[in-house]
Design an enzyme around this catalytic site. Structure first.
Site, PDB file in Angstrom:
ATOM      1  CD  GLU A  41      -5.254  -8.860   3.992  1.00 20.55           C
ATOM      2  OE1 GLU A  41      -5.215  -7.916   4.778  1.00 20.55           O
ATOM      3  OE2 GLU A  41      -4.546  -8.890   2.963  1.00 20.55           O
ATOM      4  CG  HIS A  47      -1.937  -1.057   1.292  1.00 20.22           C
ATOM      5  ND1 HIS A  47      -2.944  -1.180   0.367  1.00 20.22           N
ATOM      6  CD2 HIS A  47      -2.125  -2.072   2.170  1.00 20.22           C
ATOM      7  CE1 HIS A  47      -3.721  -2.212   0.684  1.00 20.22           C
ATOM      8  NE2 HIS A  47      -3.239  -2.774   1.759  1.00 20.22           N
ATOM      9  CG  ASP A  99      -7.716  -5.536   3.572  1.00 15.57           C
ATOM     10  OD1 ASP A  99      -8.510  -4.836   2.906  1.00 15.57           O
ATOM     11  OD2 ASP A  99      -6.484  -5.411   3.513  1.00 15.57           O
TER      12      ASP A  99
HETATM   13  C1  3PY Z   1      -5.078  -5.294   7.463  1.00 15.65           C
HETATM   14  O1  3PY Z   1      -5.436  -5.005   8.608  1.00 15.65           O
HETATM   15  O2  3PY Z   1      -5.869  -5.451   6.511  1.00 15.65           O
HETATM   16  C2  3PY Z   1      -3.670  -5.479   7.187  1.00 15.65           C
HETATM   17  O3  3PY Z   1      -3.314  -5.796   6.064  1.00 15.65           O
HETATM   18  C3  3PY Z   1      -2.706  -5.272   8.311  1.00 15.65           C
HETATM   19  O4  3PY Z   1      -1.387  -5.394   7.947  1.00 15.65           O
HETATM   20 MG    MG Z   2      -4.793  -5.828   4.604  1.00 18.54          MG
END
Ligand code: 3PY
Ligand code: MG
Length: 256
Positions: free
Chosen positions: A141, A37, A167
């Site tokens: 995630e 990111h 996420d």
């Molecule tokens: C998230 O919280 O989505 C992450 O990728 C944390 O690193």
């Molecule tokens: Mg993430």
């Protein structure tokens, strides 16, 4: 992690090897160079792994997306391990192993100089030891990954699982956050943690405070990421500007 202990690290989000060198001396067990990111390029990341390793810390990389090319290039340029986001199925986890491990386990090709240099060794030793030494972590995630968690966790060649709370909430149609009491979220986290425990695969999660890091360690998490360089900088900057009555809403978050 093999000894069952918790490890604590942070995220390098600024595309700056100087920040990497400074953070490497702060006492964290590992630092993940963030390519997912951020504006960080492969080149800046390579300089950052070198700075982190030179500073006595473990350099890891989070790739932008699960691809053979991304994994190959971060490992060949000196990361000691790779973290792959959004791995939602067994097939996607197997693709990570194929890209990260040399034959006969995977299909990683040989090349580059920085990989061996960053371990302070020669190419032949690197090739011989890499499958054992390189840390391969996939991220759970997304609700789809939670549904397929057991198949992902038990994929041979995966060393650990890392949960991305932001996420995960996002995939549930909720606002991203590091913590939530929402039962769908807490059930998902507990399910992944319990399955990892059952299969003796270390599990990790991203948090933003030392208190949360300690609590997660007590809950059995072993790969605990705490905030980021930019988050630390902004957090302290906001405290100072607030104390002086200067704080403005610039749109930058102090949290991550
Ligand atoms: C998230 O919280 O989505 C992450 O990728 C944390 O690193
Ligand atoms: Mg993430």
């Amino acid at each position: 992690m093999k000894r069952g202990e918790a490890t604590f690290g942070t995220w390098l989000t600024l595309p700056d090897p100087v920040a990497a060198r400074l953070l490497a001396a702060s006492g964290f067990d590992w630092i993940t160079v963030e390519l997912e990111h951020t504006p960080t390029t492969f080149e800046t990341a390579a300089l950052s792994y070198a700075m982190i390793a030179a500073g006595g810390c473990v350099p890891l990389a989070r790739v932008p997306i699960n691809s053979f090319e991304n994994i190959k290039r971060v490992l060949d340029t000196g990361a000691w391990g790779v973290i792959v986001p959004m791995v939602n199925s067994r097939a996607e986890a197997e693709a990570v192993v194929m890209a990260s491990r040399f034959p006969p386990v995977g299909r990683r090709s040989v090349g580059g100089q920085l990989n061996a240099a960053n371990f302070g060794t020669d190419q032949a030793t690197y090739r011989r030891e890499a499958n054992e030494q390189i840390l391969v972590i996939v991220m759970i995630e997304h609700v789809d990954a939670v549904a397929n968690a057991e198949e992902i966790i038990t994929t041979p060649g995966i060393d650990a699982i890392f949960i991305g709370p932001n996420d995960l909430l996002n995939s549930m149609g909720q606002m991203p956050a590091f913590e939530s009491n929402d039962p769908q979220f807490t059930d998902a986290i507990n399910r992944v943690r319990d399955l990892c425990k059952k299969h003796q695969v270390p599990v990790g999660i991203h948090v933003i405070s030392p208190e949360s890091a300690r609590r997660r360690a007590e809950e059995g998490f072993q790969f605990i990421a705490l905030g980021s360089d930019a988050g630390f900088m902004l957090g302290r900057a906001h405290e100072i500007t607030q104390a002086l009555g200067l704080a403005k809403n610039t749109g930058a978050t102090a949290k991550y």
